[in-house]
Design an enzyme around this catalytic site. Structure first.
Site, PDB file in Angstrom:
ATOM      1  CB  CYS A  48      41.821  34.074  47.497  1.00  0.00           C
ATOM      2  SG  CYS A  48      41.357  34.329  45.786  1.00  0.00           S
ATOM      3  CB  CYS A  52      45.047  29.064  38.783  1.00  0.00           C
ATOM      4  SG  CYS A  52      45.243  27.322  38.616  1.00  0.00           S
TER       5      CYS A  52
END
Lengths: 399, 140
Positions: B103, B34
């Protein structure tokens, strides 16, 4: 820190050259006439368009009547693909052949056509980023309407065997379109010799302004359906008052690019080669795409253990503007489809860097990049758990 | 993509980068496929996180959220660290672009993962205290 700004993202866009801007200025000031108007101010604008069309035609080796001005490369691509497929569907031709690593202007258009019921074959491009001609020959069917293969790839710069593809399409009686947005101005293109039926180009990739492009359509190949209905501009097929200044700029820019092509290409290539040699000195790095069959200014390198967007931000801090195929810069969660198409694992594709030079770059620019790269990659690797694992694997295999 | 000044500051000068050799808890979340991996090291004294370090592979936002998250929990109690939401990290950074919110989720998960490891090392089942860590939604 007395660093100068290094613009090394010429595949994204280029600065307008002084020569081009000077040619454009009169048409942004006193030359405001509508090219369709009968009086002198209009006629002058009309003549300027005639000249620009000739300049583009001369470079491609075609007739000016085969050039249609558009707003951008994506528009040209959309028109060529959708126009051709819609037109030839009436003849039962519902098959399109393209490649897996085209620009999204082609890929997303192909996907839209698939939704309409057209069939699309996507040719693989292999590790060096170049198609195999046998794959193309095998893919052509009786109902194939069009083959669309990009001249040069926008990310890894690899150049396709366009003349050979043109010959195959001609023999098979299939139309051939090429997205030459990245190639124009950097490699010689002869639509006649290469049997190209349609070609897309965009001005801002060769020092013309943004917002102007063109589509070449060979006379006798196909009459595309109108893209914009309206006035009589572009033979009534793409109506709308012409962007005279930008079209003039594109004409001057393409002429200049071809006048100086060999010298510019040699300069960009020397810079790219020096950069690639230096970058590959960094451990766990690799060049993406064929080393020789690529655009003169393009270097695309992956650095394991770092992520591309972070790399770009760090380079930005060092005064360097570049690009990456990382997911984080693509706006999606997957890394570049181009890098995946040449067989690169996801985690490595995230750490790719594209440097694209033009002749406006200097050896000092290359020096600055070569100096900054090991520094910023070292910094990112220092804080990267992925890099830590790579080092452990290296040690394990050395023992 | 527009990052706030704070994000750029934490990216350019990340706080608490590194490792703790004798950490009391270590957690790692995300995966390289990812494009984001965060690892967090905690030093814990009683109920207080006395030191924290991180290592991150990822984009600018991943590094900035790691940095900010470590700042927010350094010196905090375990309870406060467990309460730290990804939202609080985003707010402390003056916002993140929508595509980068994951994130901040990763940063929250990294803290929880490190605390889970801490409890496991103590012979305590972390699940009732830390709760489910979950996975990065982006990876599905």
């Amino acid at each position: 820190m007395s660093k100068h700004y290094v613009y090394a993202d010429n595949a994204a866009t280029t600065p307008i050259s002084k020569e081009v801007l000077d040619a454009m200025m009169p048409w942004l000031t006193e030359g405001y006439g509508n090219a369709s108007s009968i009086y002198a101010k209009g006629r002058e604008a009309g003549f300027a368009l005639v000249k620009a069309r000739q300049q583009v035609a001369d470079v491609l080796n075609c007739k000016p009547g085969e050039i249609y001005f558009t707003g951008c490369g994506s528009e040209s691509d959309n028109w060529a693909l959708k126009g051709t497929m819609h037109k030839l569907a009436a003849k039962g031709k519902k098959h399109l052949i393209t490649t897996v690593f085209e620009h999204h202007a082609i890929l997303h258009t192909a996907a839209a056509l698939e939704k309409e019921g057209f069939e699309v074959t996507y040719l693989p491009v292999y590790e060096n980023g170049i198609i195999h001609l046998d794959d193309l020959k095998a893919a052509i069917r009786p109902d194939t309407a069009l083959v669309s293969v990009m001249f040069a790839n926008n990310e890894i710069g690899t150049i396709q065997p366009i003349a050979e593809i043109g010959a195959i399409c001609k023999e098979a009686g299939v139309l051939f379109h090429t997205d030459a947005v990245q190639a124009i101005g950097h490699v010689r293109i002869d639509v006649k010799a290469m049997n190209i039926d349609m070609l897309s180009l965009s001005g801002h990739k060769f020092h013309a302004p943004k917002g102007v492009g063109a589509l070449y359509v060979r006379q006798g190949s196909i009459v595309l359906p109108n893209l914009i209905d309206g006035g009589g501009q572009e033979k009534g097929r793409r109506a709308g008052t012409e962007n005279v200044a930008s079209i003039v700029g594109m004409g001057v820019a393409i002429e200049a690019a071809h006048r100086d092509l060999e010298a510019n290409a040699a300069k960009a290539l020397a810079m790219r080669e020096r950069l690639i040699d230096a970058a590959l000195q960094i451990p766990h790095s690799r060049l993406n795409g064929d080393r020789t069959q690529r655009l003169p200014g393009n270097a695309n390198i992956s650095f394991e253990g770092v992520e591309g967007e972070a790399l770009l931000l760090m380079l930005d801090n060092e005064g360097i503007a570049a690009s990456s195929g990382s997911a984080c810069t693509s706006g999606s969660l997957d890394p570049s489809h181009v890098l995946l198409s040449i067989g690169m694992p996801h985690e490595v594709a995230h750490g790719s860097l594209r440097i694209s030079f033009s002749e406006m770059n200097t050896e000092e620019d290359v020096d600055q990049i070569i100096e900054a790269l090991p520094k910023v990659i070292g910094r990112l690797r220092e804080m990267s758990p992925v890099w830590e694992r790579i080092l452990q694997d290296d040690q394990a295999s050395n023992n | 993509m527009l990052y706030s000044e704070k994000v750029l500051d934490h990216f350019t000068n990340p706080r608490n980068v590194g490792e703790i050799a004798d950490a009391d808890g270590v957690g790692e979340v995300g995966n390289a496929k990812c494009g984001d991996i965060m690892r967090m090291y905690l030093k814990i004294d009683g109920n207080v996180i006395t030191d924290v370090k991180f290592k991150t592979f990822g984009c600018g936002a991943a590094i900035a959220t790691s940095s900010m998250a470590t700042e927010l929990i350094k010196g905090a109690t375990i309870d406060d660290a467990l309460k730290l939401s990804n939202k609080a990290v985003v707010e402390a950074l003056d916002g993140l672009p929508t595509s980068k919110i994951h994130c901040s989720v990763l940063a929250e998960q990294a803290i929880k993962s490190a605390l889970s490891d801490y409890y496991t090392r103590q012979g305590i089942d972390p699940e009732p205290i830390v709760g489910p860590i979950g996975e990065c939604e982006a990876c599905h």
